[in-house]
Design a protein around this motif. Structure first.
Motif, PDB file in Angstrom:
ATOM      1  N   ASN A  20       0.840  -1.199   0.000  1.00 22.35           N
ATOM      2  CA  ASN A  20       0.000   0.000   0.000  1.00 22.35           C
ATOM      3  C   ASN A  20       0.874   1.248   0.000  1.00 22.35           C
ATOM      4  O   ASN A  20       0.999   1.942   1.003  1.00 22.35           O
ATOM      5  CB  ASN A  20      -0.902   0.030   1.241  1.00 22.35           C
ATOM      6  N   THR A  21       1.500   1.531  -1.110  1.00 21.83           N
ATOM      7  CA  THR A  21       2.361   2.705  -1.192  1.00 21.83           C
ATOM      8  C   THR A  21       1.900   3.625  -2.314  1.00 21.83           C
ATOM      9  O   THR A  21       1.292   3.177  -3.290  1.00 21.83           O
ATOM     10  CB  THR A  21       3.830   2.318  -1.456  1.00 21.83           C
ATOM     11  N   ALA A  22       2.207   4.904  -2.146  1.00 21.15           N
ATOM     12  CA  ALA A  22       1.816   5.886  -3.149  1.00 21.15           C
ATOM     13  C   ALA A  22       2.873   6.976  -3.235  1.00 21.15           C
ATOM     14  O   ALA A  22       3.578   7.269  -2.260  1.00 21.15           O
ATOM     15  CB  ALA A  22       0.453   6.489  -2.807  1.00 21.15           C
ATOM     16  N   ARG A  23       2.959   7.579  -4.417  1.00 21.06           N
ATOM     17  CA  ARG A  23       3.935   8.625  -4.718  1.00 21.06           C
ATOM     18  C   ARG A  23       3.200   9.915  -5.060  1.00 21.06           C
ATOM     19  O   ARG A  23       2.218   9.908  -5.801  1.00 21.06           O
ATOM     20  CB  ARG A  23       4.778   8.183  -5.909  1.00 21.06           C
ATOM     21  N   LEU A  24       3.694  11.029  -4.546  1.00 21.14           N
ATOM     22  CA  LEU A  24       3.105  12.345  -4.797  1.00 21.14           C
ATOM     23  C   LEU A  24       3.219  12.726  -6.272  1.00 21.14           C
ATOM     24  O   LEU A  24       4.264  12.528  -6.893  1.00 21.14           O
ATOM     25  CB  LEU A  24       3.798  13.399  -3.930  1.00 21.14           C
ATOM     26  N   GLN A  25       2.155  13.289  -6.821  1.00 22.79           N
ATOM     27  CA  GLN A  25       2.116  13.774  -8.205  1.00 22.79           C
ATOM     28  C   GLN A  25       2.163  15.297  -8.221  1.00 22.79           C
ATOM     29  O   GLN A  25       1.960  15.945  -7.192  1.00 22.79           O
ATOM     30  CB  GLN A  25       0.826  13.283  -8.885  1.00 22.79           C
ATOM     31  N   LYS A  26       2.404  15.866  -9.383  1.00 22.03           N
ATOM     32  CA  LYS A  26       2.507  17.323  -9.522  1.00 22.03           C
ATOM     33  C   LYS A  26       1.266  18.069  -9.048  1.00 22.03           C
ATOM     34  O   LYS A  26       1.352  19.175  -8.545  1.00 22.03           O
ATOM     35  CB  LYS A  26       2.774  17.709 -10.976  1.00 22.03           C
ATOM     36  N   LEU A  55       2.079  16.869   2.594  1.00 23.15           N
ATOM     37  CA  LEU A  55       2.255  16.176   1.317  1.00 23.15           C
ATOM     38  C   LEU A  55       3.661  15.602   1.114  1.00 23.15           C
ATOM     39  O   LEU A  55       4.429  16.048   0.266  1.00 23.15           O
ATOM     40  CB  LEU A  55       1.899  17.095   0.144  1.00 23.15           C
ATOM     41  N   PRO A  56       4.018  14.576   1.895  1.00 26.99           N
ATOM     42  CA  PRO A  56       5.319  13.928   1.674  1.00 26.99           C
ATOM     43  C   PRO A  56       5.369  13.254   0.302  1.00 26.99           C
ATOM     44  O   PRO A  56       4.339  12.911  -0.267  1.00 26.99           O
ATOM     45  CB  PRO A  56       5.395  12.883   2.791  1.00 26.99           C
ATOM     46  N   ARG A  57       6.561  13.092  -0.242  1.00 25.66           N
ATOM     47  CA  ARG A  57       6.722  12.506  -1.580  1.00 25.66           C
ATOM     48  C   ARG A  57       6.270  11.059  -1.649  1.00 25.66           C
ATOM     49  O   ARG A  57       5.695  10.628  -2.632  1.00 25.66           O
ATOM     50  CB  ARG A  57       8.183  12.578  -2.025  1.00 25.66           C
ATOM     51  N   TRP A  58       6.578  10.267  -0.639  1.00 19.14           N
ATOM     52  CA  TRP A  58       6.244   8.842  -0.615  1.00 19.14           C
ATOM     53  C   TRP A  58       5.524   8.508   0.676  1.00 19.14           C
ATOM     54  O   TRP A  58       5.934   8.948   1.754  1.00 19.14           O
ATOM     55  CB  TRP A  58       7.520   7.995  -0.687  1.00 19.14           C
ATOM     56  N   VAL A  59       4.456   7.715   0.578  1.00 22.39           N
ATOM     57  CA  VAL A  59       3.712   7.315   1.760  1.00 22.39           C
ATOM     58  C   VAL A  59       3.318   5.842   1.675  1.00 22.39           C
ATOM     59  O   VAL A  59       3.243   5.263   0.595  1.00 22.39           O
ATOM     60  CB  VAL A  59       2.430   8.159   1.979  1.00 22.39           C
TER      61      VAL A  59
END
Length: 106
Positions: free
Chosen positions: A17-23, A48-52
């Motif tokens: 369950n990981t996600a990466r911040l978008q523009k 808004l961290p880059r990776w969560v």
């Protein structure tokens, strides 16, 4: 205090369950890409961290991540080499808007 050990332990349990911040300030899940957002009640919703890594997704007006923790992407390859490769976690070189993706772990 250094909380990396705790965050890394959480990531080892929820590595899928990981996600990466978008523009645009949303997130994209790393595997099976879908657009998700940090739940507004989360203390990280303004950071808004880059990776969560997250515990669950809740669908209301948007798909929201709940119980979110910031992680370092390199942990994913270390924790779950059977699931992630280095290309999954490489930064794509896209710059984020000013002030986005700045969190406490840097």
């Amino acid at each position: 205090q250094n909380h990396d050990g705790v965050r890394k332990s959480i990531a080892s349990g929820f590595f899928y369950n990981t996600a990466r911040l978008q523009k645009d300030g949303s997130y994209k899940t790393v595997k099976n890409p879908q657009t998700v957002h940090i739940h507004p009640s989360s203390s990280l919703s303004q950071v808004l961290p880059r990776w969560v890594v997250y515990h669950e997704l809740v669908l209301t007006s948007k798909e929201y991540m709940r119980c979110v923790s910031e992680i370092k992407p390199e942990w994913l390859v270390e924790i779950a080499p059977h699931y992630y490769s280095k290309k999954d976690v490489l930064e794509d070189g896209k710059k984020l808007p000013k002030g986005k993706g700045r969190a406490g772990m840097e």
